[in-house]
Write a protein that holds these residues in place. Structure first.
Motif, PDB file in Angstrom:
ATOM      1  N   VAL A 151     -58.085   7.259  10.881  1.00 52.35           N
ATOM      2  CA  VAL A 151     -56.729   6.956  11.317  1.00 52.35           C
ATOM      3  C   VAL A 151     -56.351   7.925  12.425  1.00 52.35           C
ATOM      4  O   VAL A 151     -56.553   9.134  12.298  1.00 52.35           O
ATOM      5  CB  VAL A 151     -55.737   7.054  10.139  1.00 52.35           C
ATOM      6  CG1 VAL A 151     -54.301   6.850  10.618  1.00 52.35           C
ATOM      7  CG2 VAL A 151     -56.091   6.048   9.057  1.00 52.35           C
ATOM      8  N   VAL A 152     -55.816   7.382  13.518  1.00 49.10           N
ATOM      9  CA  VAL A 152     -55.379   8.196  14.661  1.00 49.10           C
ATOM     10  C   VAL A 152     -53.905   7.884  14.906  1.00 49.10           C
ATOM     11  O   VAL A 152     -53.544   6.730  15.141  1.00 49.10           O
ATOM     12  CB  VAL A 152     -56.208   7.886  15.923  1.00 49.10           C
ATOM     13  CG1 VAL A 152     -55.692   8.693  17.107  1.00 49.10           C
ATOM     14  CG2 VAL A 152     -57.682   8.159  15.685  1.00 49.10           C
ATOM     15  N   ILE A 153     -53.068   8.914  14.844  1.00 51.22           N
ATOM     16  CA  ILE A 153     -51.635   8.771  15.083  1.00 51.22           C
ATOM     17  C   ILE A 153     -51.248   9.790  16.144  1.00 51.22           C
ATOM     18  O   ILE A 153     -51.672  10.938  16.086  1.00 51.22           O
ATOM     19  CB  ILE A 153     -50.829   9.013  13.793  1.00 51.22           C
ATOM     20  CG1 ILE A 153     -51.209   7.967  12.741  1.00 51.22           C
ATOM     21  CG2 ILE A 153     -49.335   8.985  14.073  1.00 51.22           C
ATOM     22  CD1 ILE A 153     -50.616   8.217  11.378  1.00 51.22           C
ATOM     23  N   ARG A 209     -48.430   5.732  18.849  1.00 49.35           N
ATOM     24  CA  ARG A 209     -49.488   4.792  18.506  1.00 49.35           C
ATOM     25  C   ARG A 209     -50.033   5.127  17.128  1.00 49.35           C
ATOM     26  O   ARG A 209     -49.977   6.278  16.683  1.00 49.35           O
ATOM     27  CB  ARG A 209     -50.615   4.837  19.538  1.00 49.35           C
ATOM     28  CG  ARG A 209     -51.385   6.153  19.500  1.00 49.35           C
ATOM     29  CD  ARG A 209     -52.297   6.329  20.710  1.00 49.35           C
ATOM     30  NE  ARG A 209     -53.050   7.560  20.649  1.00 49.35           N
ATOM     31  CZ  ARG A 209     -52.595   8.778  20.885  1.00 49.35           C
ATOM     32  NH1 ARG A 209     -51.314   8.943  21.206  1.00 49.35           N
ATOM     33  NH2 ARG A 209     -53.370   9.829  20.816  1.00 49.35           N
ATOM     34  N   HIS A 210     -50.569   4.107  16.483  1.00 51.76           N
ATOM     35  CA  HIS A 210     -51.213   4.255  15.175  1.00 51.76           C
ATOM     36  C   HIS A 210     -52.451   3.363  15.194  1.00 51.76           C
ATOM     37  O   HIS A 210     -52.340   2.143  15.323  1.00 51.76           O
ATOM     38  CB  HIS A 210     -50.251   3.825  14.064  1.00 51.76           C
ATOM     39  CG  HIS A 210     -50.870   3.845  12.705  1.00 51.76           C
ATOM     40  ND1 HIS A 210     -50.811   2.773  11.858  1.00 51.76           N
ATOM     41  CD2 HIS A 210     -51.558   4.808  12.037  1.00 51.76           C
ATOM     42  CE1 HIS A 210     -51.436   3.067  10.730  1.00 51.76           C
ATOM     43  NE2 HIS A 210     -51.892   4.296  10.822  1.00 51.76           N
ATOM     44  N   ALA A 253     -64.594  -1.966  14.157  1.00 52.23           N
ATOM     45  CA  ALA A 253     -63.370  -2.685  14.498  1.00 52.23           C
ATOM     46  C   ALA A 253     -62.234  -1.684  14.647  1.00 52.23           C
ATOM     47  O   ALA A 253     -62.284  -0.581  14.103  1.00 52.23           O
ATOM     48  CB  ALA A 253     -63.033  -3.709  13.420  1.00 52.23           C
ATOM     49  N   MET A 254     -61.222  -2.101  15.389  1.00 52.79           N
ATOM     50  CA  MET A 254     -60.012  -1.307  15.546  1.00 52.79           C
ATOM     51  C   MET A 254     -58.807  -2.220  15.372  1.00 52.79           C
ATOM     52  O   MET A 254     -58.867  -3.402  15.690  1.00 52.79           O
ATOM     53  CB  MET A 254     -59.955  -0.649  16.930  1.00 52.79           C
ATOM     54  CG  MET A 254     -60.996   0.425  17.147  1.00 52.79           C
ATOM     55  SD  MET A 254     -60.951   1.149  18.824  1.00 52.79           S
ATOM     56  CE  MET A 254     -59.362   1.985  18.806  1.00 52.79           C
ATOM     57  N   ARG A 255     -57.716  -1.648  14.861  1.00 52.19           N
ATOM     58  CA  ARG A 255     -56.438  -2.343  14.752  1.00 52.19           C
ATOM     59  C   ARG A 255     -55.357  -1.276  14.774  1.00 52.19           C
ATOM     60  O   ARG A 255     -55.659  -0.094  14.592  1.00 52.19           O
ATOM     61  CB  ARG A 255     -56.355  -3.178  13.474  1.00 52.19           C
ATOM     62  CG  ARG A 255     -56.479  -2.368  12.207  1.00 52.19           C
ATOM     63  CD  ARG A 255     -56.527  -3.253  10.958  1.00 52.19           C
ATOM     64  NE  ARG A 255     -57.033  -2.528   9.825  1.00 52.19           N
ATOM     65  CZ  ARG A 255     -56.334  -1.725   9.043  1.00 52.19           C
ATOM     66  NH1 ARG A 255     -55.045  -1.523   9.299  1.00 52.19           N
ATOM     67  NH2 ARG A 255     -56.886  -1.110   8.024  1.00 52.19           N
ATOM     68  N   GLY A 256     -54.123  -1.694  14.991  1.00 52.10           N
ATOM     69  CA  GLY A 256     -53.083  -0.693  14.997  1.00 52.10           C
ATOM     70  C   GLY A 256     -51.737  -1.222  15.402  1.00 52.10           C
ATOM     71  O   GLY A 256     -51.475  -2.430  15.350  1.00 52.10           O
ATOM     72  N   SER A 257     -50.870  -0.292  15.825  1.00 52.11           N
ATOM     73  CA  SER A 257     -49.526  -0.659  16.256  1.00 52.11           C
ATOM     74  C   SER A 257     -48.957   0.432  17.158  1.00 52.11           C
ATOM     75  O   SER A 257     -49.423   1.567  17.146  1.00 52.11           O
ATOM     76  CB  SER A 257     -48.607  -0.873  15.048  1.00 52.11           C
ATOM     77  OG  SER A 257     -48.495   0.315  14.305  1.00 52.11           O
ATOM     78  N   TYR A 258     -47.953   0.018  17.929  1.00 51.15           N
ATOM     79  CA  TYR A 258     -47.175   0.943  18.751  1.00 51.15           C
ATOM     80  C   TYR A 258     -45.756   0.959  18.212  1.00 51.15           C
ATOM     81  O   TYR A 258     -45.221  -0.092  17.837  1.00 51.15           O
ATOM     82  CB  TYR A 258     -47.113   0.481  20.208  1.00 51.15           C
ATOM     83  CG  TYR A 258     -48.430   0.409  20.914  1.00 51.15           C
ATOM     84  CD1 TYR A 258     -49.214   1.541  21.099  1.00 51.15           C
ATOM     85  CD2 TYR A 258     -48.905  -0.800  21.410  1.00 51.15           C
ATOM     86  CE1 TYR A 258     -50.425   1.471  21.764  1.00 51.15           C
ATOM     87  CE2 TYR A 258     -50.113  -0.879  22.080  1.00 51.15           C
ATOM     88  CZ  TYR A 258     -50.867   0.256  22.247  1.00 51.15           C
ATOM     89  OH  TYR A 258     -52.073   0.191  22.903  1.00 51.15           O
ATOM     90  N   VAL A 259     -45.117   2.128  18.175  1.00 53.12           N
ATOM     91  CA  VAL A 259     -43.692   2.194  17.889  1.00 53.12           C
ATOM     92  C   VAL A 259     -42.984   2.064  19.231  1.00 53.12           C
ATOM     93  O   VAL A 259     -43.214   2.859  20.152  1.00 53.12           O
ATOM     94  CB  VAL A 259     -43.288   3.501  17.169  1.00 53.12           C
ATOM     95  CG1 VAL A 259     -41.766   3.605  17.068  1.00 53.12           C
ATOM     96  CG2 VAL A 259     -43.931   3.569  15.792  1.00 53.12           C
ATOM     97  N   MET A 260     -42.136   1.026  19.318  1.00 48.21           N
ATOM     98  CA  MET A 260     -41.380   0.742  20.533  1.00 48.21           C
ATOM     99  C   MET A 260     -39.911   1.018  20.257  1.00 48.21           C
ATOM    100  O   MET A 260     -39.455   0.908  19.109  1.00 48.21           O
ATOM    101  CB  MET A 260     -41.564  -0.726  20.940  1.00 48.21           C
ATOM    102  CG  MET A 260     -43.004  -1.207  21.002  1.00 48.21           C
ATOM    103  SD  MET A 260     -44.034  -0.367  22.228  1.00 48.21           S
ATOM    104  CE  MET A 260     -43.401  -1.056  23.744  1.00 48.21           C
ATOM    105  N   GLU A 261     -39.166   1.367  21.325  1.00 44.00           N
ATOM    106  CA  GLU A 261     -37.729   1.621  21.169  1.00 44.00           C
ATOM    107  C   GLU A 261     -36.964   0.911  22.266  1.00 44.00           C
ATOM    108  O   GLU A 261     -37.354   0.949  23.439  1.00 44.00           O
ATOM    109  CB  GLU A 261     -37.446   3.127  21.214  1.00 44.00           C
ATOM    110  CG  GLU A 261     -35.988   3.458  20.938  1.00 44.00           C
ATOM    111  CD  GLU A 261     -35.754   4.952  20.853  1.00 44.00           C
ATOM    112  OE1 GLU A 261     -35.427   5.429  19.756  1.00 44.00           O
ATOM    113  OE2 GLU A 261     -35.912   5.636  21.886  1.00 44.00           O
ATOM    114  N   THR A 262     -35.858   0.262  21.884  1.00 40.00           N
ATOM    115  CA  THR A 262     -34.979  -0.415  22.834  1.00 40.00           C
ATOM    116  C   THR A 262     -33.916   0.576  23.322  1.00 40.00           C
ATOM    117  O   THR A 262     -33.739   1.644  22.721  1.00 40.00           O
ATOM    118  CB  THR A 262     -34.304  -1.631  22.172  1.00 40.00           C
ATOM    119  OG1 THR A 262     -33.448  -1.161  21.124  1.00 40.00           O
ATOM    120  CG2 THR A 262     -35.330  -2.622  21.623  1.00 40.00           C
TER     121      THR A 262
END
Length: 134
Positions: A68-70, A55-56, A101-110
């Motif tokens: 920033v939280v990773i 997560r980021h 506010a918060m925003r971010g992304s997840y690294v996903m893997e197939t």
């Protein structure tokens, strides 16, 4: 607890829904502490399993200060989400201001090793009646 609107984003068939809530009972405005909880639901609308690897987050308070939280996974897990299935979890965020506010992304893997970033929608953290961030 005061719930606000839900926020949703979809990236490559992975839908992320966030429902923030202000926790008045855990907050202490006299000491400069406001606390929110948020419920996340990640839905896999693709035809293959996806695994959430990391997560980021970018957390912004009302003064514009960013943190920033990773990290790996979410709440100690790196869930594999089957096609048509979902994964939900809850977490929280303290702030030194009554809005943010918060925003971010997840690294996903197939399964074939392809990685992509699934967007976490930007969402407001606002005490009921407080100024909101734009």
């Amino acid at each position: 607890m005061y719930e606000s609107a839900a926020y949703t984003a979809e990236t490559r068939g992975v839908r992320v829904k966030v429902q923030p809530s202000y926790l008045a009972g855990r907050s202490n405005p006299d000491e400069g502490l406001w606390v929110w909880a948020y419920q996340i639901e990640i839905v896999n609308l693709t035809g293959v399993p996806v695994q959430l690897l990391s997560r980021h987050w970018v957390i912004t308070d009302a003064t514009g200060r960013e943190e920033v939280v990773i990290g790996d996974g979410v709440v100690g897990e790196q869930p594999v989400i089957a096609p048509g299935d979902s994964h939900s979890y809850a977490s929280g965020c303290p702030l030194p201001t009554p809005s943010g506010a918060m925003r971010g992304s997840y690294v996903m893997e197939t399964p074939d090793g392809e990685r992509f970033e699934a967007e976490i929608p930007a969402f407001s953290l606002d005490v009921p009646g407080a100024r909101t961030l734009n």
